[in-house]
Design an enzyme around this catalytic site. Structure first.
Site, PDB file in Angstrom:
ATOM      1  N   CYS A  10       0.761  -1.287   0.134  1.00  0.00           N
ATOM      2  CA  CYS A  10      -0.045   0.035  -0.049  1.00  0.00           C
ATOM      3  C   CYS A  10       0.811   1.094  -0.190  1.00  0.00           C
ATOM      4  O   CYS A  10       2.065   1.110  -0.255  1.00  0.00           O
ATOM      5  CB  CYS A  10      -0.857  -0.047   1.149  1.00  0.00           C
ATOM      6  SG  CYS A  10      -0.235   0.205   2.958  1.00  0.00           S
ATOM      7  N   ASN A  13       2.211   1.395   4.458  1.00  0.00           N
ATOM      8  CA  ASN A  13       2.656   0.309   5.231  1.00  0.00           C
ATOM      9  C   ASN A  13       2.339   0.443   6.720  1.00  0.00           C
ATOM     10  O   ASN A  13       2.943  -0.180   7.566  1.00  0.00           O
ATOM     11  CB  ASN A  13       4.030  -0.158   5.006  1.00  0.00           C
ATOM     12  CG  ASN A  13       4.399  -1.565   5.329  1.00  0.00           C
ATOM     13  OD1 ASN A  13       5.610  -1.849   5.815  1.00  0.00           O
ATOM     14  ND2 ASN A  13       3.605  -2.551   5.270  1.00  0.00           N
ATOM     15  N   CYS A  15      -1.364   0.725   7.430  1.00  0.00           N
ATOM     16  CA  CYS A  15      -2.836   0.554   7.437  1.00  0.00           C
ATOM     17  C   CYS A  15      -3.118  -0.610   6.614  1.00  0.00           C
ATOM     18  O   CYS A  15      -3.491  -1.757   7.484  1.00  0.00           O
ATOM     19  CB  CYS A  15      -3.791   1.728   6.991  1.00  0.00           C
ATOM     20  SG  CYS A  15      -3.442   3.214   8.231  1.00  0.00           S
ATOM     21  N   ARG A  16      -3.351  -0.562   5.362  1.00  0.00           N
ATOM     22  CA  ARG A  16      -3.982  -1.798   4.798  1.00  0.00           C
ATOM     23  C   ARG A  16      -3.061  -2.920   4.433  1.00  0.00           C
ATOM     24  O   ARG A  16      -3.419  -3.973   4.858  1.00  0.00           O
ATOM     25  CB  ARG A  16      -4.416  -1.114   3.250  1.00  0.00           C
ATOM     26  CG  ARG A  16      -5.640  -0.125   3.449  1.00  0.00           C
ATOM     27  CD  ARG A  16      -5.903   0.577   2.235  1.00  0.00           C
ATOM     28  NE  ARG A  16      -4.769   1.392   1.971  1.00  0.00           N
ATOM     29  CZ  ARG A  16      -4.444   2.018   0.975  1.00  0.00           C
ATOM     30  NH1 ARG A  16      -5.279   2.080  -0.171  1.00  0.00           N
ATOM     31  NH2 ARG A  16      -3.421   2.934   0.569  1.00  0.00           N
ATOM     32  N   SER A  17      -1.534  -2.608   4.185  1.00  0.00           N
ATOM     33  CA  SER A  17      -0.899  -3.799   3.752  1.00  0.00           C
ATOM     34  C   SER A  17      -0.271  -4.597   5.008  1.00  0.00           C
ATOM     35  O   SER A  17      -0.303  -5.606   4.962  1.00  0.00           O
ATOM     36  CB  SER A  17       0.438  -3.524   2.742  1.00  0.00           C
ATOM     37  OG  SER A  17       1.072  -2.466   3.553  1.00  0.00           O
ATOM     38  N   ASP A 127      -8.402   3.816   1.156  1.00  0.00           N
ATOM     39  CA  ASP A 127      -7.464   4.160   2.271  1.00  0.00           C
ATOM     40  C   ASP A 127      -8.118   4.654   3.622  1.00  0.00           C
ATOM     41  O   ASP A 127      -8.548   5.536   3.284  1.00  0.00           O
ATOM     42  CB  ASP A 127      -6.616   5.163   1.501  1.00  0.00           C
ATOM     43  CG  ASP A 127      -5.379   5.697   2.752  1.00  0.00           C
ATOM     44  OD1 ASP A 127      -5.313   5.332   3.606  1.00  0.00           O
ATOM     45  OD2 ASP A 127      -4.516   6.646   2.102  1.00  0.00           O
TER      46      ASP A 127
END
Ligand code: 4NP
Length: 162
Positions: A10, A13, A15-17, A127
């Site tokens: 993402c 690095n 939050c999402r990934s 996001d």
């Protein structure tokens, strides 16, 4: 024996990934197949190098039994592009950045995570960084479904063998 090397990517690095990394690890562990996978995450940006995942991401994951506290943000490297078999982007911006970085040699490894999830409306994990807690739960919902779909795609026969 490691069969699949999967890198989730993402922007930050945090939050999402890292959440995708934790969720996918739990998915393959719950199916007894963790030994076949190398799983990691990285960002295309470098604002948060060395930082643990966002507290909101950690709390949302912890509510689903996933511990992200040991992860630390890092930026994707040239070595990652060569070492991983699957470079999985969370949104179209990440996909475009990754495709550019990967170049002709590694471009075939880049895909959008939600590409393999026809049951999900849309192809991006939004996001959640600038929003509130519900965005993190929504991201987890998407990542849990996409993780099951990715595993089914990579190991279609594992369920029969194990
Ligand atoms: P992520 O979220 O890409 O899911 O880790 C973000 C984290 C930080 C920023 C943007 C997105 N930022 O601009 O600092």
């Amino acid at each position: 024996m490691i069969v699949h090397r999967v890198l989730f990517v993402c922007l930050g690095n945090i939050c999402r990934s890292p959440t995708a990394e934790g969720v996918f690890r739990k998915t393959v562990e719950s199916r007894g197949l963790a030994g076949r996978f190398e799983i990691d995450s990285a960002g295309t940006g470098d604002w948060h190098l060395g930082a643990p995942p966002d507290h909101r991401a950690q709390r949302a994951a912890a509510r689903r039994g996933i511990d992200l506290s040991g992860l630390r943000a890092r930026r994707i490297s040239a070595a990652d592009l060569a070492a991983f078999d699957h470079l999985i982007a969370m949104d179209r911006d990440n996909h475009a950045s990754l495709t550019r970085l990967a170049g002709a040699q590694h471009r075939h490894k880049v895909r959008l995570f939600l590409e393999l999830s026809p049951g999900i409306d849309g192809d991006e994990v939004p996001d959640p960084y600038y929003g509130g807690e519900p965005g993190f739960d929504r991201a987890l919902d998407l990542l849990e479904q996409a993780s099951r779909d990715l595993h089914d795609h990579l190991s279609p026969a594992d369920g029969d063998r194990e």
